[in-house]
Design an enzyme around this catalytic site. Structure first.
Site, PDB file in Angstrom:
ATOM      1  N   ALA A 270      74.867  40.164  91.644  1.00 31.57           N
ATOM      2  CA  ALA A 270      73.615  39.314  91.611  1.00 31.57           C
ATOM      3  C   ALA A 270      73.523  38.865  90.018  1.00 31.57           C
ATOM      4  O   ALA A 270      74.434  39.211  89.404  1.00 31.57           O
ATOM      5  CB  ALA A 270      72.531  40.599  91.677  1.00 31.57           C
ATOM      6  N   MET A 271      72.722  38.098  89.774  1.00 30.92           N
ATOM      7  CA  MET A 271      72.338  37.220  88.784  1.00 30.92           C
ATOM      8  C   MET A 271      70.865  37.327  88.221  1.00 30.92           C
ATOM      9  O   MET A 271      70.038  36.847  88.983  1.00 30.92           O
ATOM     10  CB  MET A 271      72.945  35.990  88.891  1.00 30.92           C
ATOM     11  CG  MET A 271      72.871  35.003  87.667  1.00 30.92           C
ATOM     12  SD  MET A 271      73.771  35.699  86.334  1.00 30.92           S
ATOM     13  CE  MET A 271      73.204  34.868  84.883  1.00 30.92           C
ATOM     14  N   GLU A 306      69.727  44.148  87.442  1.00 34.10           N
ATOM     15  CA  GLU A 306      69.093  42.779  87.020  1.00 34.10           C
ATOM     16  C   GLU A 306      67.700  42.791  86.549  1.00 34.10           C
ATOM     17  O   GLU A 306      67.506  41.927  85.650  1.00 34.10           O
ATOM     18  CB  GLU A 306      69.155  41.914  88.298  1.00 34.10           C
ATOM     19  CG  GLU A 306      70.568  41.781  88.919  1.00 34.10           C
ATOM     20  CD  GLU A 306      71.783  41.537  88.227  1.00 34.10           C
ATOM     21  OE1 GLU A 306      71.638  40.656  87.115  1.00 34.10           O
ATOM     22  OE2 GLU A 306      73.022  42.187  88.512  1.00 34.10           O
ATOM     23  N   GLU A 328      75.850  43.693  79.109  1.00 31.38           N
ATOM     24  CA  GLU A 328      76.426  44.212  80.271  1.00 31.38           C
ATOM     25  C   GLU A 328      76.784  45.748  80.131  1.00 31.38           C
ATOM     26  O   GLU A 328      76.463  46.720  81.159  1.00 31.38           O
ATOM     27  CB  GLU A 328      77.730  43.439  80.788  1.00 31.38           C
ATOM     28  CG  GLU A 328      77.581  42.343  81.385  1.00 31.38           C
ATOM     29  CD  GLU A 328      76.403  41.932  82.422  1.00 31.38           C
ATOM     30  OE1 GLU A 328      76.003  42.920  82.954  1.00 31.38           O
ATOM     31  OE2 GLU A 328      75.917  41.069  82.546  1.00 31.38           O
TER      32      GLU A 328
HETATM   33 ZN    ZN Z   1      74.658  42.472  84.569  1.00 31.75          ZN
END
Ligand code: ZN
Length: 880
Positions: A270-271, A306, A328
């Protein structure tokens, strides 16, 4: 696509951007094959750049230029040059801001790499991280150039009734020829990797969330019409995540609208595009009959991940891609905390560590090892790795342990306050934590720059006369590519002590009484002394897996069985069981290699009998206690991997436990087996998990009774967790009705792509003979498609990464198969192709015959014409 021209980018070469783009107005005339893009940019020299060149270089790939103008004046052909990767304006204005207007064409349908703007089913969507925006228009495509985006989308109204982009909707209207437009404005400056647009025939599932300051936020999930009944869990997870981030980090959502779109074709999970997350359908869609409990958990985790990026990633972003773990590692840590709080912290921690040790430790030990903050890359897409994500999260977790929850929160508050709206570095993060707590974390920083998994060994010395225990810890780290010599790290080691009867004991350490303590291991060798002990204690070390290291502490099977029964630390209790099983399996591997009869030590059977007898409480945790270490984890501990012996020994343990404890497994199975439609609550999840673990053991008996049990569950199941667990038992045994069960499952679910992915994966990962022939047949199945990443991962990825027994067949057929697929994928989707190469990367870990076969295939890949940078980097580094 280009021939491999391996240009390496280095962290040490970082310089600030020469120009900035404060604002960009994008105008899209959307079309599947001919999308027209107009970009109007406000550009100026960056006052912080010391470069004196007057040229302006904008990144762009696979674009067709229509026009370029500065301040309304079209540029002459001698004023700029367009290459394969960039457009250069030879002389840009230096003394004033100026407006740059570029018009270009793109072809979304031809974009099978799925970066930039592409067609997924009948929907147009984008993926810009890391460097996809340059496939939309020419731009300063780097994360430290932050711009305010205004976007207008124009499209056919029937084909693309829904038109979405980042931020808030500012207008819409009708046009002639059945066309319409929608405009969007994002008030927050952002790097272009967070840009997104989506156009398609989409149904919307809507809800609302009221923030801690009483602001009402519209929540919208967009999916294809037939999936609207599968969005409930994603929506609930989103609301839970929003509440959790307010409560745990004091962070509130900042736009009036939060949108999620689910697409079939997606390279990643996912973004986190600002206000408009684009998701792989796998991490949105769930209904109890189509999704397993573990799917539900993943959806909750990815939705949370996200969402959390809105602060850790979007409001504060990365200066350059070497800092990827800044967003991240931190965000994975945050989503792990969130998932633990939503379900069971003990279970979540074990699952995370299990994945880390099985997969990231292998990465650390192989030719692709790199630090959490890499120093060089050829293709940044190759650095979305387990090291950057999962080990990066462990580094943040250690900071949390060292500073304590309150100190960590204070540091995060300062980080967000100090750097809001900025593009920063890992160093800035650590500095904020230091400043907020008045501490110095100098040595700790090595975790960011040093690759490899440290090994910690332990020596115990008990002085009975004085009731004192001395522990001597030694740390070392094997060399990794480009890092032959390693420095000692700052390793937090959590410790507790147990009395001989299994009860926890308090002890004196550094002049104070403790029941648990975190040791700061900072030197290569260091001793710690614990006093006031009534008798020789049993040491419980590295509790909660307080650091991502390999702990080497020799223990007898009896001591491990003792810890499995008594350790009060939930992680170490599980770990004792894993080590017990691991030691037993390695004894059997020795016997296999010496051609001796196989025999399982009674102490192991007794230990598992006690676990079965104790079952109750957190049933998911009990199921984990019963699960044997995976083959890939066991292989990771061997100097030369013997896939057949590992498989045979592990199967022997599983079967022997099933034979000796049949009644106990059956009793637990019956106790927790319910005919239920599959609601996702901790109680039901635990029941299913424990019951299905029992079923998996029982299926090893290969009796008519065990076959019947699996088939009954398969035929009657009303939830996917039970149905797929039963089918897995059937597919991994000599069940007489295997083919029929697989057929009926396919017929039942052929309209559900995500369920059919499971059907491919089950067959690709089967340990039964003939699996390779089946995989080859499945490649020709009408439902298989090389252009759909989920399907490629479900079949090619699952076979090469999760079926060591058959992938590593001694005749090399698995290797040849994989290399053929990589070469095929290289032309279609380099990102997915390079991910598949990893199946061959660990070739040095196998026997001489396999080594040469794997190496041969890697060489064949490297010699391929028109090899992408992605594949070139992974394959050539694997060979180096
Ligand atoms: Zn991420």
């Amino acid at each position: 696509m280009r021939d491999a021209s391996p240009q390496t980018v280095y962290l040490k070469d970082y310089t600030p951007p020469e120009y900035l783009i404060d604002q960009i107005e994008l105008h899209f005339e959307l079309d599947e094959q001919r999308t027209r893009v107009q970009a109007r940019m406000n550009v100026r020299r960056n006052p912080h750049s010391s470069a004196d060149s007057v040229a302006l270089k904008l990144w762009g790939e696979e674009l067709q230029l229509l026009s370029i103008a500065i301040d309304g004046r079209p540029l002459q052909e001698n004023e700029f040059v367009v290459g394969d990767e960039a457009l250069i304006v030879h002389e840009a204005p230096q003394d004033r801001p100026f407006e740059l207007l570029i018009e270009n064409l793109i072809d979304p349908q031809a974009n099978t790499a799925l970066e930039g703007l592409y067609l997924s089913s009948s929907m147009l969507c984008t993926q810009c991280e890391a460097q996809g925006f340059r496939k939309i228009t020419w731009f300063l495509d780097r994360p430290d150039v932050m711009s305010r985006f205004k976007t207008t989308l124009v499209a056919d109204k029937a084909k693309y009734p829904v038109l979405l982009s980042n931020g808030n909707k500012t207008g819409s209207g009708e046009l002639e020829n059945n066309r319409h437009w929608v405009s969007w404005e994002d008030p927050f400056a952002k790097p272009c990797y967070l840009f997104a647009l989506v156009a398609g025939q989409l149904a919307c599932v809507a809800d609302q969330f009221v923030t801690m300051n009483g602001r009402r936020i519209d929540l919208q999930i967009f999916v294809e019409q037939h999936n609207v009944d599968k969005c409930g869990h994603a929506m609930q997870s989103l609301k839970n995540a929003m509440r959790w981030d307010e409560q745990s980090y004091g962070l509130e959502y900042d736009l009036d609208l939060y949108m999620i779109v689910a697409v079939d074709h997606f390279n990643m999970g996912a973004m986190e595009n600002k206000g408009l997350n684009v998701f792989n359908t796998k991490f949105v869609l769930a209904r109890p009959d189509t999704a397993t409990d573990s799917d539900y958990e993943h959806i909750e985790g990815v939705i949370g991940h996200e969402y959390f990026h809105n602060w850790s990633g979007n409001r504060v972003t990365c200066r350059d891609w070497f800092q990827l773990s800044l967003k991240e590692g931190f965000t994975v840590f945050r989503d792990q905390q969130f998932s633990g709080d939503m379900t069971s912290p003990a279970v979540k921690r074990i699952e995370d560590v299990n994945a880390l040790r099985t997969r990231q430790f292998a990465e650390d030990a192989g030719p692709l090892a790199h630090p959490v903050r890499p120093e060089a890359y050829i293709e940044i897409n190759n650095f979305y790795t387990l090291t950057v994500y999962e080990k990066g999260a462990e580094v943040v977790r250690m900071l949390h342990t060292l500073l304590g929850a309150a100190g960590f929160r204070k540091g995060c508050d300062l980080y967000f306050q100090r750097h809001d709206g900025q593009a920063v570095t890992c160093e800035d993060f650590v500095k904020a934590l230091e400043d907020a707590n008045g501490v110095e974390l100098g040595q700790f920083r090595r975790w960011y720059s040093q690759a490899g998994t440290p090994v910690v060994t332990v020596e115990q010395d008990y002085d009975a006369a004085n009731g004192r225990l001395q522990l001597t810890l030694r740390q070392s780290c094997p060399p990794t590519p480009n890092q032959p010599v390693k420095q000692p790290l700052h390793i937090p080691v959590k410790l507790g002590l147990l009395n001989a009867d299994g009860s926890p004991t308090t002890f004196e350490f550094a002049g104070e009484r403790h029941s648990e303590v975190t040791l700061d291991l900072t030197a290569a060798e260091q001793s710690f002394s614990f006093g006031n002990l009534a008798g020789k204690p049993v040491v419980s070390l590295l509790r909660g897996f307080s650091a991502p290291v390999t702990l080497q502490m020799p223990r007898s099977l009896d001591e491990l069985a003792f810890l499995l029964s008594h350790d009060s630390d939930t992680f170490n209790r599980w770990e004792a069981g894993q080590q017990l099983a691991t030691q037993a399996i390695f004894q059997l591997i020795d016997s296999i290699e010496l051609d001796r009869p196989l025999q399982l030590e009674p102490v192991v059977v007794d230990a598992y009998r006690r676990v079965l007898a104790d079952a109750g409480g957190d049933l998911s945790y009990q199921a984990l206690l019963l699960a044997l270490p995976e083959e890939s984890y066991l292989s990771g501990q061997m100097p030369v991997i013997d896939v057949e012996a590992v498989h045979q020994a592990r199967e022997f343990v599983k079967k022997t436990l099933a034979e000796n404890l049949t009644e106990q497994f059956l009793e637990l199975y019956r106790q927790y087996h319910r005919d239920e439609s599959g609601c996702f609550d901790a109680g039901a999840v635990g029941r299913r998990r424990l019951k299905n673990t029992c079923l998996s053991y029982l299926s090893k008996l290969e009796t008519p009774d065990s076959h019947r049990l699996a088939e009954q569950q398969f035929r009657a199941a009303r939830n996917m967790t039970d149905q797929i667990a039963a089918l897995a038992a059937i597919v991994n045994s000599h069940h007489p009705d295997q083919a029929d069960c697989l057929d009926s499952f396919y017929r039942q679910w052929q309209q559900e792509a995500l369920v059919i992915d499971k059907w491919f994966t089950l067959q690709a990962t089967s340990s039964m003979p003939n699996t390779f022939a089946k995989v080859q047949n499945l490649m020709r199945h009408p439902a298989f498609d090389m252009k759909t990443p989920n399907r490629v991962r479900a079949l090619v990825g699952a076979f090469s990464q999760s079926n060591p027994l058959h992938f590593h067949a001694a005749n090399g057929e698995g290797y040849r198969f994989l290399a053929d697929r990589v070469i095929e994928l290289n032309a279609l989707n380099p990102q997915i192709a390079s991910r598949m190469v990893s199946g061959l990367a660990q070739w040095r870990r196998y026997d001489a015959n396999r080594q040469s076969l794997m190496k041969q295939e890697l060489q064949r890949i490297v010699a391929t014409d028109h090899l992408s940078k992605d594949v070139y980097e992974i394959a050539s580094k694997s060979l180096a």
